[in-house]
Design an enzyme around this catalytic site. Structure first.
Site, PDB file in Angstrom:
ATOM      1  N   LYS A   1       0.295 -18.124 -93.032  1.00 21.03           N
ATOM      2  CA  LYS A   1      -0.734 -18.217 -94.073  1.00 21.03           C
ATOM      3  C   LYS A   1      -0.130 -17.893 -95.439  1.00 21.03           C
ATOM      4  O   LYS A   1       0.329 -16.783 -95.674  1.00 21.03           O
ATOM      5  CB  LYS A   1      -1.879 -17.249 -93.813  1.00 21.03           C
ATOM      6  CG  LYS A   1      -3.015 -17.424 -94.837  1.00 21.03           C
ATOM      7  CD  LYS A   1      -4.055 -16.322 -94.775  1.00 21.03           C
ATOM      8  CE  LYS A   1      -3.782 -15.201 -95.750  1.00 21.03           C
ATOM      9  NZ  LYS A   1      -3.941 -15.546 -97.178  1.00 21.03           N
TER      10      LYS A   1
ATOM     11  N   GLU B   1       7.315  -6.025 -95.291  1.00 20.40           N
ATOM     12  CA  GLU B   1       8.131  -5.940 -96.507  1.00 20.40           C
ATOM     13  C   GLU B   1       7.134  -5.744 -97.633  1.00 20.40           C
ATOM     14  O   GLU B   1       6.395  -6.653 -97.984  1.00 20.40           O
ATOM     15  CB  GLU B   1       8.964  -7.208 -96.669  1.00 20.40           C
ATOM     16  CG  GLU B   1      10.184  -7.019 -97.540  1.00 20.40           C
ATOM     17  CD  GLU B   1       9.904  -7.411 -98.972  1.00 20.40           C
ATOM     18  OE1 GLU B   1       9.429  -6.518 -99.716  1.00 20.40           O
ATOM     19  OE2 GLU B   1      10.141  -8.561 -99.346  1.00 20.40           O
TER      20      GLU B   1
ATOM     21  N   GLU C   1       3.548   0.702-108.686  1.00 20.07           N
ATOM     22  CA  GLU C   1       4.096  -0.647-108.848  1.00 20.07           C
ATOM     23  C   GLU C   1       3.168  -1.475-109.741  1.00 20.07           C
ATOM     24  O   GLU C   1       1.992  -1.650-109.436  1.00 20.07           O
ATOM     25  CB  GLU C   1       4.233  -1.315-107.482  1.00 20.07           C
ATOM     26  CG  GLU C   1       4.907  -2.670-107.557  1.00 20.07           C
ATOM     27  CD  GLU C   1       5.079  -3.318-106.194  1.00 20.07           C
ATOM     28  OE1 GLU C   1       4.160  -3.220-105.369  1.00 20.07           O
ATOM     29  OE2 GLU C   1       6.142  -3.921-105.976  1.00 20.07           O
TER      30      GLU C   1
ATOM     31  N   CYS D   1       9.086  -7.744-105.735  1.00 23.09           N
ATOM     32  CA  CYS D   1       8.941  -6.427-105.103  1.00 23.09           C
ATOM     33  C   CYS D   1      10.180  -5.566-105.337  1.00 23.09           C
ATOM     34  O   CYS D   1      10.092  -4.350-105.370  1.00 23.09           O
ATOM     35  CB  CYS D   1       8.649  -6.575-103.622  1.00 23.09           C
ATOM     36  SG  CYS D   1       9.652  -7.821-102.833  1.00 23.09           S
TER      37      CYS D   1
END
Lengths: 296, 487
Positions: free
Chosen positions: B193, B267, B398, B301
């Site tokens: 997906k 991850e 983040e 990331c």
């Protein structure tokens, strides 16, 4: 001395930066503008043992009239000759804005005494040279005798008087980018008005990586002192495309202040004709034979 | 000294627009679900819009898969696994993966342009990084398919079954390649997906896979929102979950598969330290900082979002950073000269702008490029925050945007402590001329990837993954095979 603190240079990083410059797409108006600028930055050069006064006069005419069939072209920046031809060039150029640059200091090897180098410089300056292109003593530099190199440049600068001094590092003999950076810092601190990559007699001559390292030295000096230093890559730049890539590098490293022939030059002979060809194509819409462009 | 004189043909050199052509791009008005080798209508009958974040214009409608659709996809993957893919000799399997890689190379330009249209990233990156790297991933893992017994000698590696894979919006095509290639090479079948904001290159990949002749059902690609993803994760016939995305969702996944037999790799987020020592090659380090935080608008990331500069060179580095910021071109992602494209979505832009406000409120000094940004579309100026401290939220959390938090340090011990003092541990960068310093830091930094004198370098042969809340499991390289095998 301060040049013992020259920053280190990472070759891989330099090459990646160059790849970024070269991926810029320069089209349409920015291309035409850039090519005209590049033409206006050329030091049209003849430095051969077989040079004649006639050849120098022809080159001077070409310098003032790069291609009269294409309207709106600028002249080149200067002609670059041996000291013995300075008088001829000066006379041929008359009161045009094209400058006369002369190589000096036992060009191209630089292997002579300081006295002879000073006299060589004075010969050129007294005959009317506007600019002097000296070579550094690479042997002394590579043996670590940096103060010798510094003192020699300072002495030649003094002998130049009003003439602007371009210091040729001959980067093709310096072997590492760290050395290129150190030699740039020495030349700048010793009084160079311009730093220049190569004589054109040694391969490799100008490359984008060495030019970028030298531009970064100029940038650092400017931010430390407010003083601008000029840059001249010489030898090996023969295509209009390459010239545009150098301009992108200049534009993104030093900015618009340096984007003129007061502060940036191309030492080249065949580059002018390729630029003329490209500009002609932009005006006429088609490429035409190189036979239409004079080889002077 | 005399000031530079301008002349009549030259005042201010600007690069003329150099847009990549979109004439050759064919997008359908509506995309269905790719199940069992065919595009099928969703049983949900629902579709949602996908837009170009640089123009806010609608590109296509995409099907929303519900639980029933997910069941169809997983069942088709299970059938393909049992009847075809598990039994196929490994060398035959590898030929299919090679074929996908070759087709992707042939259609690289098309993929690059669509990636930029749908995701907002500059064409320079989608053309030079995302697409070639995605193709390379298929090439690399195609090579492993028939060599698994040599990769893990005496361990009898076995495939797992059906892998449910959920990928993020920052590298849509590349993440699809990271997920699909090792799964196929190890003999598993796939239900994948893509993210709801960037489904188009994954759907183009579905077309490519259909054209490649890969047996029906081996790869199924279905679109939808978080609910669709949850249905994949919770489906009983899924044997392996691979997720790349936010740490919050990663935690939910971990919870929901507790007590099941499902293998999982996550991850997740990151907040990498990029460390500049005084003996670093400064100009190249500045490039590394720029590349570290502004690559893909900072939607990375492993972005180098926390900068640590040794105190005695801090002024020089910051001065150069500000100078370099001015030469970055922000704008149309499809212009070949654009360095920073559009923020991926309105939601993400809001989140970034909220963090910029937080940074200002926390008392950090903000510096932005003087560039102008387009009035339409989602754009954010490249932003630096000076004088930040370890306890600032802009340092701890983040942001996932073009925002860099800068701190200084004096000693090696100090910077190691600060770099590790964070819940994340995905990546780090070290800049120094001294090899011994690099080895000292790489052994002490708690990060899955440590780059030395470079940043954001990726290669299919190199494993990638995190420590701590950045996740677990490795993707890429030999290590990337393991999560798809039982021994």
């Amino acid at each position: 001395m301060e040049f013992n603190n020259s920053p280190t240079v990472d070759q891989v990083g330099i090459e990646e930066r160059i790849a970024r410059f070269n991926s810029r797409s320069i089209k349409k108006q920015s291309k035409i503008q850039g090519l005209k600028l590049a033409l206006n930055m050329i030091d049209l050069t003849t430095l051969e043992g077989k040079d004649t006064e006639g050849k120098v006069r022809q080159m001077c005419y070409k310098a003032m009239h790069p291609a009269d069939d294409i309207p709106g072209l600028p002249t080149v920046a200067a002609v670059c000759v041996y000291p013995t031809f300075v008088k001829t060039a000066k006379k041929a150029l008359g009161d045009s804005k094209v400058k006369v640059a002369s190589v000096a200091t036992a060009f191209p090897s630089g292997n002579s005494t300081l006295e002879i180098k000073i006299n060589d410089t004075k010969l050129a300056v007294n005959d009317g040279a506007d600019e002097v292109d000296m070579v550094i003593s690479r042997g002394e530099f590579l043996s670590g005798n940096y103060t010798f190199v510094f003192d020699e440049i300072a002495a030649i600068k003094e002998a130049c008087g009003k003439a602007r001094l371009k210091v040729i590092l001959e980067t093709g003999e310096l072997s590492t980018l760290d050395n290129v950076r150190k030699a740039s810092d020495i030349a700048i601190l010793a009084g160079a008005d311009f730093i220049k990559t190569s004589t054109g007699k040694i391969q490799p001559a100008a490359t984008m990586p060495v030019t970028l390292v030298m531009l970064q030295a100029i940038n650092d000096h400017y931010h430390k002192t407010g003083k601008m230093i000029g840059m001249k890559p010489a030898g090996g730049i023969s295509s209009a495309k390459a010239a545009l890539q150098y301009l992108v590098m200049l534009h993104e490293t030093l900015g618009n202040k340096w984007m003129n022939n007061e502060w940036f030059r191309f030492g080249a002979s065949s580059l002018a004709n390729d630029i003329i060809l490209q500009l002609g194509k932009e005006q006429k819409g088609v490429y035409y034979s190189k036979d239409y462009i004079s080889n002077d | 000294m005399k000031e530079a004189t301008s002349n009549e043909f030259f005042t201010d050199w600007k690069y003329a627009p150099a847009p990549e052509s979109t004439d050759h791009i064919k997008l359908n008005k509506q995309y269905d679900l790719f199940i069992n080798g065919k595009f099928v209508k969703p049983t949900s009958k629902k579709y949602f819009d996908t837009i170009n974040p640089a123009t806010e214009q609608k590109l296509a409608e995409v099907a929303e898969a519900n639980e029933k659709d997910v069941d169809l996809a997983v069942t088709s993957a299970k059938n393909a696994y049992d009847k075809v893919w598990k039994k196929m000799p490994a060398k035959e399997r590898s030929k299919y993966i090679f074929r996908i890689a070759r087709l992707m190379q042939e259609r690289a330009r098309e993929f690059a342009v669509i990636e930029s249209m749908n995701g907002g990233k500059p064409i320079r990156e989608s053309r030079d990084v995302d697409t070639p790297l995605a193709a390379n991933h298929f090439f690399y893992y195609a090579g492993w398919a028939d060599k698994l017994d040599y990769a893990f000698p005496n361990k009898k590696p076995q495939s797992l079954g059906v892998a449910g894979q959920i990928i993020p919006w920052n590298f849509p095509l590349l993440m699809a390649a990271w997920k699909i290639a090792p799964a196929l090479a190890t003999g598993n079948t796939v239900v994948l997906k893509p993210a709801e904001t960037t489904p188009l290159t994954a759907l183009k990949l579905a077309e490519l896979i259909r054209d490649s002749g890969l047996p029906d059902g081996v790869v199924n690609i279905i679109t939808g929102f978080g609910k669709t993803g949850a249905a994949i994760v919770n489906h009983p016939k899924i044997n392996k979950v691979a997720f790349t995305g936010s740490t919050d969702v990663g935690k939910l996944i971990q919870k929901s598969i507790a007590g099941t037999n499902k293998k999982v790799t996550l991850e997740l987020g990151g907040k990498a330290a990029n460390i500049i020592f005084d003996d670093a090659p400064i100009d190249q380090a500045v490039e590394g900082i720029i590349n570290g935080i502004f690559f893909n608008q900072g939607h990375v990331c492993c972005a180098g979002s926390r900068l640590f500069i040794q105190e005695n060179v801090a002024d020089i580095v910051i001065g150069k950073l500000k100078q370099r910021l001015e030469t970055l071109i922000v704008g149309d992602p499809l212009d070949k000269n654009t360095d920073i494209g559009a923020i991926n979505s309105k939601e993400q832009l809001t989140k970034i702008n909220d963090f910029i406000k937080i940074g200002i409120d926390e008392g950090a000094e903000m510096y932005q490029s003087s560039c102008s940004i387009p009035s339409k579309g989602f754009f954010c100026k490249p932003t630096l925050f000076l004088h930040t401290s370890q306890s600032h939220r802009i340092v701890q959390e983040e942001i996932f945007g073009p925002v860099l938090a800068i701190q200084t340090f004096r000693t090696v011990e100090e910077v190691i402590e600060k770099a590790n003092n964070i819940p994340y541990g995905l990546s780090a960068g070290v800049w120094t001329d001294k090899g011994s310093k690099i080895f000292n830091l790489t052994s002490k930094l708690r990060a899955g990837v440590v780059w030395a004198n470079t940043y954001n370098k990726f290669d299919p042969a190199s494993p990638f993954g995190g420590y701590k809340e950045s996740g677990f499991g490795r993707e890429g390289g030999l290590h990337g095979l393991m999560p798809y095998l039982s021994f």
